[in-house]
Design an enzyme around this catalytic site. Structure first.
Site, PDB file in Angstrom:
ATOM      1  N   ASN A 132      -3.343  58.279  46.017  1.00  0.00           N
ATOM      2  CA  ASN A 132      -2.313  57.293  45.663  1.00  0.00           C
ATOM      3  C   ASN A 132      -2.758  55.844  45.850  1.00  0.00           C
ATOM      4  OD1 ASN A 132      -2.234  57.879  48.470  1.00  0.00           O
ATOM      5  ND2 ASN A 132      -0.145  57.120  48.634  1.00  0.00           N
ATOM      6  N   GLY A 208      -3.111  62.170  53.839  1.00  0.00           N
ATOM      7  CA  GLY A 208      -2.635  63.099  52.825  1.00  0.00           C
ATOM      8  C   GLY A 208      -1.371  63.783  53.283  1.00  0.00           C
ATOM      9  N   THR A 210       1.260  66.427  55.057  1.00  0.00           N
ATOM     10  CA  THR A 210       1.387  66.975  56.403  1.00  0.00           C
ATOM     11  C   THR A 210       0.834  68.398  56.466  1.00  0.00           C
ATOM     12  OG1 THR A 210       3.303  65.585  56.872  1.00  0.00           O
ATOM     13  CG2 THR A 210       3.050  67.572  58.209  1.00  0.00           C
ATOM     14  N   GLU A 211       1.032  69.173  55.416  1.00  0.00           N
ATOM     15  CA  GLU A 211       0.544  70.555  55.395  1.00  0.00           C
ATOM     16  C   GLU A 211      -0.972  70.599  55.522  1.00  0.00           C
ATOM     17  OE1 GLU A 211       0.707  74.542  52.515  1.00  0.00           O
ATOM     18  OE2 GLU A 211       1.456  72.617  51.778  1.00  0.00           O
ATOM     19  N   VAL A 212      -1.679  69.825  54.702  1.00  0.00           N
ATOM     20  CA  VAL A 212      -3.146  69.827  54.768  1.00  0.00           C
ATOM     21  C   VAL A 212      -3.618  69.168  56.057  1.00  0.00           C
ATOM     22  CG1 VAL A 212      -5.260  69.034  53.647  1.00  0.00           C
ATOM     23  CG2 VAL A 212      -3.349  69.861  52.258  1.00  0.00           C
ATOM     24  N   GLY A 213      -2.926  68.103  56.481  1.00  0.00           N
ATOM     25  CA  GLY A 213      -3.308  67.429  57.707  1.00  0.00           C
ATOM     26  C   GLY A 213      -3.247  68.344  58.916  1.00  0.00           C
ATOM     27  N   GLU A 230      -2.912  60.305  58.885  1.00  0.00           N
ATOM     28  CA  GLU A 230      -1.788  59.551  58.324  1.00  0.00           C
ATOM     29  C   GLU A 230      -1.202  60.437  57.249  1.00  0.00           C
ATOM     30  OE1 GLU A 230       0.592  57.987  56.110  1.00  0.00           O
ATOM     31  OE2 GLU A 230      -1.075  56.874  55.220  1.00  0.00           O
ATOM     32  N   CYS A 264       3.500  57.093  50.842  1.00  0.00           N
ATOM     33  CA  CYS A 264       4.073  57.754  52.014  1.00  0.00           C
ATOM     34  C   CYS A 264       5.032  56.841  52.760  1.00  0.00           C
ATOM     35  CB  CYS A 264       2.962  58.241  52.940  1.00  0.00           C
ATOM     36  SG  CYS A 264       1.730  56.998  53.326  1.00  0.00           S
ATOM     37  N   GLU A 432      -4.181  53.319  62.566  1.00  0.00           N
ATOM     38  CA  GLU A 432      -5.224  52.614  61.825  1.00  0.00           C
ATOM     39  C   GLU A 432      -4.915  51.124  61.858  1.00  0.00           C
ATOM     40  OE1 GLU A 432      -6.795  55.354  58.348  1.00  0.00           O
ATOM     41  OE2 GLU A 432      -4.622  55.176  58.216  1.00  0.00           O
TER      42      GLU A 432
END
Length: 452
Positions: A132, A208, A210-213, A230, A264, A432
Protein backbone atom coordinates in the site's frame (compact mmCIF):
# COMPACT_ATOMS: atom_id res chain seq x y z
CA UNK A 1 5.50 -21.22 -9.97
CA UNK A 2 6.65 -18.77 -12.64
CA UNK A 3 10.14 -17.30 -12.33
CA UNK A 4 8.71 -13.85 -13.06
CA UNK A 5 6.02 -11.61 -11.57
CA UNK A 6 3.59 -9.78 -13.87
CA UNK A 7 2.83 -6.22 -12.78
CA UNK A 8 -0.57 -4.69 -13.54
CA UNK A 9 -1.43 -0.99 -13.68
CA UNK A 10 -4.44 -0.71 -11.32
CA UNK A 11 -5.83 2.32 -13.16
CA UNK A 12 -6.05 0.43 -16.46
CA UNK A 13 -6.14 -3.22 -15.43
CA UNK A 14 -3.43 -3.96 -17.98
CA UNK A 15 -0.12 -5.74 -17.47
CA UNK A 16 2.91 -3.58 -18.19
CA UNK A 17 6.06 -5.28 -16.88
CA UNK A 18 7.66 -8.52 -15.74
CA UNK A 19 10.15 -8.67 -12.88
CA UNK A 20 12.18 -11.58 -11.49
CA UNK A 21 10.76 -13.89 -8.85
CA UNK A 22 13.68 -14.85 -6.61
CA UNK A 23 14.16 -18.41 -5.44
CA UNK A 24 15.80 -19.64 -2.28
CA UNK A 25 19.28 -19.60 -3.80
CA UNK A 26 18.97 -15.93 -4.75
CA UNK A 27 17.73 -15.01 -1.28
CA UNK A 28 20.60 -16.85 0.40
CA UNK A 29 23.10 -15.19 -1.94
CA UNK A 30 21.73 -11.77 -1.08
CA UNK A 31 21.98 -12.49 2.64
CA UNK A 32 25.55 -13.75 2.24
CA UNK A 33 26.48 -10.57 0.41
CA UNK A 34 24.85 -8.50 3.11
CA UNK A 35 26.86 -10.27 5.82
CA UNK A 36 30.11 -9.32 4.08
CA UNK A 37 29.04 -5.75 3.34
CA UNK A 38 27.83 -5.18 6.89
CA UNK A 39 31.23 -5.88 8.43
CA UNK A 40 32.85 -3.10 6.47
CA UNK A 41 29.93 -0.71 6.97
CA UNK A 42 29.91 -1.16 10.74
CA UNK A 43 33.66 -0.59 10.85
CA UNK A 44 33.35 2.85 9.26
CA UNK A 45 33.60 5.93 11.42
CA UNK A 46 30.12 7.21 12.35
CA UNK A 47 30.69 10.38 10.33
CA UNK A 48 31.38 8.30 7.22
CA UNK A 49 28.11 6.41 7.56
CA UNK A 50 26.32 9.71 8.14
CA UNK A 51 27.83 11.22 5.00
CA UNK A 52 26.84 8.15 2.97
CA UNK A 53 23.22 8.37 4.10
CA UNK A 54 23.12 12.08 3.27
CA UNK A 55 24.45 11.27 -0.19
CA UNK A 56 21.71 8.66 -0.58
CA UNK A 57 19.13 11.27 0.45
CA UNK A 58 20.44 13.74 -2.14
CA UNK A 59 20.19 11.17 -4.92
CA UNK A 60 16.62 10.34 -3.90
CA UNK A 61 15.78 14.05 -3.96
CA UNK A 62 17.11 14.24 -7.53
CA UNK A 63 14.80 11.38 -8.56
CA UNK A 64 11.55 12.36 -6.83
CA UNK A 65 9.65 12.80 -10.08
CA UNK A 66 10.89 9.47 -11.45
CA UNK A 67 9.97 7.61 -8.27
CA UNK A 68 6.57 9.28 -8.18
CA UNK A 69 5.84 8.28 -11.78
CA UNK A 70 6.70 4.67 -10.96
CA UNK A 71 4.30 4.74 -8.01
CA UNK A 72 1.50 6.18 -10.12
CA UNK A 73 1.88 3.38 -12.68
CA UNK A 74 2.54 0.51 -10.30
CA UNK A 75 0.35 1.42 -7.32
CA UNK A 76 -2.26 3.84 -8.64
CA UNK A 77 -1.30 6.55 -6.18
CA UNK A 78 -2.34 10.08 -7.20
CA UNK A 79 0.67 11.97 -8.48
CA UNK A 80 0.51 14.59 -5.73
CA UNK A 81 0.62 11.88 -3.07
CA UNK A 82 3.37 9.98 -4.88
CA UNK A 83 5.61 13.06 -5.04
CA UNK A 84 5.13 13.57 -1.30
CA UNK A 85 5.99 9.93 -0.65
CA UNK A 86 9.21 10.08 -2.66
CA UNK A 87 10.27 13.30 -0.94
CA UNK A 88 9.44 11.69 2.41
CA UNK A 89 11.98 8.94 1.73
CA UNK A 90 14.70 11.57 1.32
CA UNK A 91 13.57 13.31 4.50
CA UNK A 92 13.71 10.06 6.48
CA UNK A 93 17.23 9.38 5.18
CA UNK A 94 18.33 12.88 6.11
CA UNK A 95 16.84 12.54 9.59
CA UNK A 96 18.60 9.25 10.33
CA UNK A 97 21.85 10.44 8.79
CA UNK A 98 22.31 12.20 12.15
CA UNK A 99 21.93 8.96 14.11
CA UNK A 100 25.37 7.33 13.61
CA UNK A 101 27.05 10.12 15.55
CA UNK A 102 24.38 10.08 18.27
CA UNK A 103 24.22 6.37 19.14
CA UNK A 104 25.61 7.15 22.55
CA UNK A 105 25.90 4.57 25.29
CA UNK A 106 26.02 5.15 29.03
CA UNK A 107 28.67 5.33 31.73
CA UNK A 108 27.10 3.68 34.78
CA UNK A 109 28.53 4.23 38.28
CA UNK A 110 29.48 0.88 39.83
CA UNK A 111 31.76 -0.24 42.63
CA UNK A 112 35.29 -1.24 41.76
CA UNK A 113 35.55 0.15 38.26
CA UNK A 114 33.91 1.74 35.23
CA UNK A 115 30.87 0.34 33.42
CA UNK A 116 30.15 1.40 29.85
CA UNK A 117 27.44 0.40 27.36
CA UNK A 118 27.72 0.32 23.57
CA UNK A 119 25.06 0.08 20.83
CA UNK A 120 26.10 -2.78 18.54
CA UNK A 121 24.28 -3.40 15.23
CA UNK A 122 22.44 -6.68 14.81
CA UNK A 123 24.16 -7.43 11.50
CA UNK A 124 21.68 -8.16 8.69
CA UNK A 125 18.09 -6.91 8.94
CA UNK A 126 15.32 -8.36 6.78
CA UNK A 127 12.52 -5.91 5.96
CA UNK A 128 9.19 -7.05 4.49
CA UNK A 129 7.16 -4.22 2.96
CA UNK A 130 3.43 -4.19 2.04
CA UNK A 131 1.90 -3.05 -1.23
CA UNK A 132 0.00 0.00 0.00
CA UNK A 133 2.87 2.45 0.69
CA UNK A 134 5.91 0.83 -0.94
CA UNK A 135 8.40 3.71 -0.64
CA UNK A 136 7.59 5.30 2.66
CA UNK A 137 7.23 2.14 4.74
CA UNK A 138 10.44 0.75 3.28
CA UNK A 139 12.35 3.86 4.34
CA UNK A 140 11.06 3.66 7.92
CA UNK A 141 12.97 0.40 8.20
CA UNK A 142 16.05 0.72 6.03
CA UNK A 143 17.09 4.26 7.01
CA UNK A 144 17.47 3.70 10.78
CA UNK A 145 18.77 0.16 10.24
CA UNK A 146 21.57 1.40 8.00
CA UNK A 147 22.28 4.31 10.34
CA UNK A 148 22.82 1.85 13.18
CA UNK A 149 25.45 -0.04 11.20
CA UNK A 150 23.37 -2.90 9.79
CA UNK A 151 23.00 -4.23 6.28
CA UNK A 152 19.47 -4.52 4.86
CA UNK A 153 17.80 -7.04 2.58
CA UNK A 154 14.36 -5.76 1.64
CA UNK A 155 11.44 -7.69 0.16
CA UNK A 156 8.81 -5.45 -1.48
CA UNK A 157 5.29 -6.69 -2.07
CA UNK A 158 4.79 -8.70 -5.24
CA UNK A 159 2.16 -6.25 -6.48
CA UNK A 160 4.17 -3.03 -6.04
CA UNK A 161 7.95 -3.59 -6.14
CA UNK A 162 9.13 -0.95 -8.60
CA UNK A 163 9.97 1.97 -6.32
CA UNK A 164 11.80 -0.30 -3.88
CA UNK A 165 13.83 -1.77 -6.73
CA UNK A 166 14.71 1.71 -7.94
CA UNK A 167 15.69 2.81 -4.42
CA UNK A 168 18.10 -0.11 -4.30
CA UNK A 169 19.67 1.11 -7.53
CA UNK A 170 19.84 4.69 -6.27
CA UNK A 171 21.64 3.51 -3.13
CA UNK A 172 24.43 2.16 -5.32
CA UNK A 173 24.45 5.33 -7.42
CA UNK A 174 24.87 7.30 -4.19
CA UNK A 175 27.94 5.27 -3.29
CA UNK A 176 26.63 2.85 -0.67
CA UNK A 177 28.74 -0.34 -0.63
CA UNK A 178 27.68 -3.18 -2.88
CA UNK A 179 25.56 -5.67 -0.94
CA UNK A 180 24.72 -3.30 1.89
CA UNK A 181 21.17 -2.49 0.79
CA UNK A 182 19.61 -5.11 -1.46
CA UNK A 183 16.07 -5.46 -2.80
CA UNK A 184 14.90 -9.01 -3.55
CA UNK A 185 11.61 -9.44 -5.42
CA UNK A 186 9.59 -12.58 -4.87
CA UNK A 187 6.88 -14.26 -2.86
CA UNK A 188 6.44 -14.01 0.87
CA UNK A 189 6.47 -17.78 1.21
CA UNK A 190 10.02 -17.87 -0.18
CA UNK A 191 11.76 -14.53 0.43
CA UNK A 192 9.92 -13.40 3.55
CA UNK A 193 9.98 -16.84 5.12
CA UNK A 194 13.73 -17.08 4.51
CA UNK A 195 14.27 -13.81 6.35
CA UNK A 196 12.56 -15.46 9.31
CA UNK A 197 14.43 -18.76 9.15
CA UNK A 198 17.92 -17.72 8.03
CA UNK A 199 20.33 -17.58 10.98
CA UNK A 200 22.28 -14.64 9.52
CA UNK A 201 19.22 -12.38 9.42
CA UNK A 202 19.26 -11.16 13.00
CA UNK A 203 16.16 -8.95 13.01
CA UNK A 204 12.98 -8.84 10.93
CA UNK A 205 10.71 -5.86 10.30
CA UNK A 206 7.28 -6.73 8.92
CA UNK A 207 4.38 -4.52 7.86
CA UNK A 208 1.19 -6.20 6.73
CA UNK A 209 -1.84 -8.08 7.94
CA UNK A 210 -2.26 -9.22 11.52
CA UNK A 211 -2.73 -12.81 10.35
CA UNK A 212 0.59 -12.97 8.49
CA UNK A 213 2.33 -10.90 11.16
CA UNK A 214 1.37 -13.49 13.78
CA UNK A 215 3.07 -16.19 11.69
CA UNK A 216 6.16 -14.02 11.24
CA UNK A 217 6.34 -13.42 14.99
CA UNK A 218 5.99 -17.13 15.72
CA UNK A 219 8.81 -17.97 13.31
CA UNK A 220 11.07 -15.32 14.75
CA UNK A 221 10.32 -16.57 18.27
CA UNK A 222 11.56 -20.03 17.30
CA UNK A 223 14.81 -18.42 16.12
CA UNK A 224 15.04 -16.12 19.16
CA UNK A 225 15.04 -13.30 16.64
CA UNK A 226 13.67 -9.81 17.45
CA UNK A 227 10.84 -8.58 15.26
CA UNK A 228 9.00 -5.32 14.72
CA UNK A 229 5.41 -5.68 13.52
CA UNK A 230 3.15 -2.95 12.13
CA UNK A 231 -0.15 -4.66 11.41
CA UNK A 232 -3.81 -3.93 10.79
CA UNK A 233 -6.06 -1.21 12.08
CA UNK A 234 -9.68 -0.20 12.53
CA UNK A 235 -9.09 3.33 13.72
CA UNK A 236 -11.78 5.60 15.12
CA UNK A 237 -12.46 9.22 14.22
CA UNK A 238 -14.34 10.57 17.26
CA UNK A 239 -16.37 13.76 16.80
CA UNK A 240 -17.82 15.46 19.89
CA UNK A 241 -20.72 17.90 19.79
CA UNK A 242 -18.48 20.82 20.81
CA UNK A 243 -16.13 20.29 17.85
CA UNK A 244 -15.88 22.52 14.80
CA UNK A 245 -18.29 20.31 12.88
CA UNK A 246 -17.74 21.94 9.51
CA UNK A 247 -13.98 21.46 9.75
CA UNK A 248 -14.30 17.91 11.06
CA UNK A 249 -16.69 16.93 8.26
CA UNK A 250 -14.54 18.54 5.57
CA UNK A 251 -11.47 16.64 6.75
CA UNK A 252 -13.16 13.27 7.28
CA UNK A 253 -12.92 12.01 3.66
CA UNK A 254 -9.16 12.44 3.66
CA UNK A 255 -8.88 10.47 6.90
CA UNK A 256 -10.34 7.33 5.37
CA UNK A 257 -10.33 7.67 1.56
CA UNK A 258 -6.69 8.66 1.16
CA UNK A 259 -4.91 5.97 -0.90
CA UNK A 260 -8.38 4.55 -1.58
CA UNK A 261 -8.66 3.55 2.07
CA UNK A 262 -5.73 1.16 1.65
CA UNK A 263 -4.11 2.42 4.80
CA UNK A 264 -3.81 0.67 8.15
CA UNK A 265 -4.24 4.09 9.80
CA UNK A 266 -7.48 4.88 7.94
CA UNK A 267 -10.15 6.27 10.26
CA UNK A 268 -12.65 3.71 9.00
CA UNK A 269 -14.96 4.10 12.01
CA UNK A 270 -16.56 7.51 12.40
CA UNK A 271 -17.98 7.94 15.90
CA UNK A 272 -20.26 10.98 16.24
CA UNK A 273 -21.92 12.29 19.41
CA UNK A 274 -25.61 11.50 19.15
CA UNK A 275 -26.81 15.09 19.61
CA UNK A 276 -25.04 16.20 16.40
CA UNK A 277 -25.19 12.89 14.51
CA UNK A 278 -27.78 13.95 11.91
CA UNK A 279 -26.20 17.36 11.40
CA UNK A 280 -22.77 15.83 10.90
CA UNK A 281 -24.06 13.42 8.25
CA UNK A 282 -25.60 16.40 6.43
CA UNK A 283 -22.19 18.08 6.39
CA UNK A 284 -20.34 14.89 5.47
CA UNK A 285 -22.34 14.01 2.37
CA UNK A 286 -21.21 16.92 0.16
CA UNK A 287 -17.62 16.46 1.35
CA UNK A 288 -17.70 12.80 0.26
CA UNK A 289 -19.33 13.59 -3.07
CA UNK A 290 -16.68 16.25 -3.74
CA UNK A 291 -13.87 13.72 -3.25
CA UNK A 292 -12.30 13.40 -6.70
CA UNK A 293 -11.66 9.84 -7.86
CA UNK A 294 -9.95 9.40 -11.19
CA UNK A 295 -6.77 9.28 -13.23
CA UNK A 296 -3.88 9.07 -10.75
CA UNK A 297 -1.63 10.94 -13.16
CA UNK A 298 -3.84 14.05 -12.86
CA UNK A 299 -2.82 16.61 -10.22
CA UNK A 300 -6.53 17.21 -9.50
CA UNK A 301 -7.15 13.63 -8.36
CA UNK A 302 -7.75 12.91 -4.67
CA UNK A 303 -8.04 9.14 -4.95
CA UNK A 304 -6.98 6.51 -7.44
CA UNK A 305 -8.07 2.88 -7.91
CA UNK A 306 -7.83 -0.08 -5.59
CA UNK A 307 -4.76 -2.24 -6.08
CA UNK A 308 -6.31 -5.26 -7.83
CA UNK A 309 -9.52 -6.82 -9.07
CA UNK A 310 -9.50 -9.39 -6.27
CA UNK A 311 -9.07 -6.71 -3.64
CA UNK A 312 -11.93 -4.72 -5.17
CA UNK A 313 -14.13 -7.80 -4.81
CA UNK A 314 -13.10 -8.16 -1.17
CA UNK A 315 -13.96 -4.54 -0.41
CA UNK A 316 -17.29 -4.83 -2.23
CA UNK A 317 -18.13 -7.88 -0.13
CA UNK A 318 -18.22 -5.70 2.99
CA UNK A 319 -21.23 -3.87 1.57
CA UNK A 320 -23.38 -6.99 1.37
CA UNK A 321 -26.32 -6.28 3.67
CA UNK A 322 -24.82 -2.97 4.82
CA UNK A 323 -26.92 0.17 5.31
CA UNK A 324 -25.30 2.49 2.76
CA UNK A 325 -26.09 6.12 3.56
CA UNK A 326 -24.47 7.67 0.48
CA UNK A 327 -21.57 7.27 -1.92
CA UNK A 328 -19.25 9.41 -3.95
CA UNK A 329 -18.43 8.91 -7.62
CA UNK A 330 -15.79 6.81 -9.36
CA UNK A 331 -14.89 6.02 -12.97
CA UNK A 332 -16.35 2.96 -14.69
CA UNK A 333 -14.67 0.65 -17.14
CA UNK A 334 -11.05 -0.43 -17.03
CA UNK A 335 -9.21 -0.23 -13.76
CA UNK A 336 -10.05 -1.29 -10.22
CA UNK A 337 -12.29 1.62 -9.25
CA UNK A 338 -14.46 1.90 -6.17
CA UNK A 339 -16.61 4.83 -5.08
CA UNK A 340 -16.12 6.29 -1.58
CA UNK A 341 -18.86 4.88 0.59
CA UNK A 342 -20.48 5.86 3.91
CA UNK A 343 -22.29 3.13 5.85
CA UNK A 344 -24.51 3.45 8.93
CA UNK A 345 -23.48 0.70 11.35
CA UNK A 346 -23.93 -0.85 14.76
CA UNK A 347 -20.98 -1.77 16.99
CA UNK A 348 -21.19 -5.52 16.36
CA UNK A 349 -21.46 -5.29 12.57
CA UNK A 350 -18.65 -6.87 10.56
CA UNK A 351 -18.00 -3.56 8.86
CA UNK A 352 -17.48 -1.94 12.27
CA UNK A 353 -15.09 -4.63 13.46
CA UNK A 354 -13.00 -5.90 10.53
CA UNK A 355 -10.44 -4.02 8.50
CA UNK A 356 -11.96 -3.24 5.09
CA UNK A 357 -8.80 -1.71 3.61
CA UNK A 358 -10.86 0.22 1.12
CA UNK A 359 -12.74 3.55 0.82
CA UNK A 360 -15.56 2.62 3.18
CA UNK A 361 -16.36 4.32 6.50
CA UNK A 362 -18.79 3.03 9.12
CA UNK A 363 -20.62 5.75 11.09
CA UNK A 364 -21.82 5.07 14.63
CA UNK A 365 -23.38 7.37 17.27
CA UNK A 366 -22.19 7.61 20.87
CA UNK A 367 -23.68 9.20 23.99
CA UNK A 368 -20.83 10.63 26.10
CA UNK A 369 -17.09 10.45 26.72
CA UNK A 370 -17.23 7.03 28.36
CA UNK A 371 -19.32 5.65 25.50
CA UNK A 372 -16.93 7.12 22.91
CA UNK A 373 -13.92 5.51 24.59
CA UNK A 374 -15.77 2.20 24.90
CA UNK A 375 -16.67 2.15 21.22
CA UNK A 376 -13.22 3.29 20.12
CA UNK A 377 -11.68 0.37 22.05
CA UNK A 378 -14.28 -2.14 20.85
CA UNK A 379 -12.05 -3.86 18.27
CA UNK A 380 -8.99 -6.10 18.38
CA UNK A 381 -6.94 -3.28 16.85
CA UNK A 382 -5.25 -0.22 18.30
CA UNK A 383 -3.15 1.56 15.71
CA UNK A 384 -4.31 5.15 15.15
CA UNK A 385 -7.23 7.51 15.60
CA UNK A 386 -8.50 11.06 15.79
CA UNK A 387 -10.71 13.02 18.13
CA UNK A 388 -12.41 16.35 17.54
CA UNK A 389 -13.30 18.66 20.43
CA UNK A 390 -12.72 22.21 21.59
CA UNK A 391 -12.38 21.04 25.20
CA UNK A 392 -8.73 20.51 26.13
CA UNK A 393 -9.53 18.49 29.24
CA UNK A 394 -11.76 16.18 27.23
CA UNK A 395 -9.06 15.78 24.59
CA UNK A 396 -6.56 14.66 27.23
CA UNK A 397 -9.00 12.31 28.95
CA UNK A 398 -10.18 10.63 25.77
CA UNK A 399 -6.70 10.42 24.28
CA UNK A 400 -5.49 8.64 27.41
CA UNK A 401 -8.50 6.34 27.38
CA UNK A 402 -8.32 5.17 23.77
CA UNK A 403 -5.97 2.19 23.32
CA UNK A 404 -4.15 3.24 20.17
CA UNK A 405 -0.49 3.85 19.50
CA UNK A 406 -1.01 7.09 17.54
CA UNK A 407 -3.76 9.66 18.11
CA UNK A 408 -4.39 13.11 16.70
CA UNK A 409 -6.55 15.89 18.16
CA UNK A 410 -8.44 18.08 15.67
CA UNK A 411 -6.46 16.59 12.78
CA UNK A 412 -5.72 13.24 11.19
CA UNK A 413 -1.97 13.05 11.50
CA UNK A 414 -0.51 9.57 11.93
CA UNK A 415 3.08 9.51 10.76
CA UNK A 416 5.91 11.96 11.31
CA UNK A 417 9.44 10.66 10.92
CA UNK A 418 10.54 12.51 14.07
CA UNK A 419 7.93 10.82 16.32
CA UNK A 420 7.37 7.15 17.25
CA UNK A 421 4.84 5.16 15.23
CA UNK A 422 3.26 1.80 16.02
CA UNK A 423 0.21 0.06 17.39
CA UNK A 424 -1.27 -1.59 20.45
CA UNK A 425 -3.20 -4.86 20.76
CA UNK A 426 -3.47 -6.70 17.39
CA UNK A 427 -1.99 -3.72 15.54
CA UNK A 428 1.58 -4.72 16.21
CA UNK A 429 4.69 -4.90 18.34
CA UNK A 430 7.39 -2.28 18.74
CA UNK A 431 7.75 1.19 17.30
CA UNK A 432 9.20 2.67 14.13
CA UNK A 433 10.48 6.18 13.45
CA UNK A 434 11.20 8.81 16.07
CA UNK A 435 14.50 9.76 17.70
CA UNK A 436 15.10 6.28 19.16
CA UNK A 437 14.49 4.20 16.02
CA UNK A 438 18.17 3.59 15.23
CA UNK A 439 18.67 2.18 18.74
CA UNK A 440 15.95 -0.38 17.99
CA UNK A 441 18.31 -1.84 15.39
CA UNK A 442 21.06 -2.40 17.93
CA UNK A 443 21.85 -4.63 20.88
CA UNK A 444 23.23 -3.12 24.07
CA UNK A 445 26.67 -4.40 25.02
CA UNK A 446 27.77 -3.83 28.60
CA UNK A 447 31.53 -3.68 29.41
CA UNK A 448 32.99 -3.43 32.93
CA UNK A 449 36.53 -2.08 33.42
CA UNK A 450 37.96 -3.02 36.80
CA UNK A 451 40.01 -0.26 38.42
CA UNK A 452 40.62 -1.77 41.86
Amino acid sequence: MSDTITLVNPATGRAFREIPRAGLAEVDAAIAGAVTAQRGWAALAPVARADALRAFARVVEEHVDELAALEVENSGHPIGSARWEAAHVAQVLNYYAAAPERLIGQQIPVAGGLDVTFHEPYGVVGIIVPWNFPMTIASWGFAPALAAGNAVVLKPAELTPLTAVRLGELALEAGLPDGLFQVVTGSGSVVGQRFVSHPDVRKVVFTGSTEVGTDVAAGCARMLKPVTLELGGKSANIVFADADLERAAASAPGSVFDNAGQDCCARSRLLVERSVYDRFLELLEPAVQAWRVGDPASPDTDMGPLISASHRDTVAGFLDGADVAFRGAAPTGDGFWFAPTVVLASPGDRIAQDEVFGPVVAVLPFDDEADAIRLANDTIYGLAGSLWTENLGRAVRVARGVKSGVLSVNSHSSVRYATPFGGMKASGLGRELGPDAAEHFTETKNVFFATD
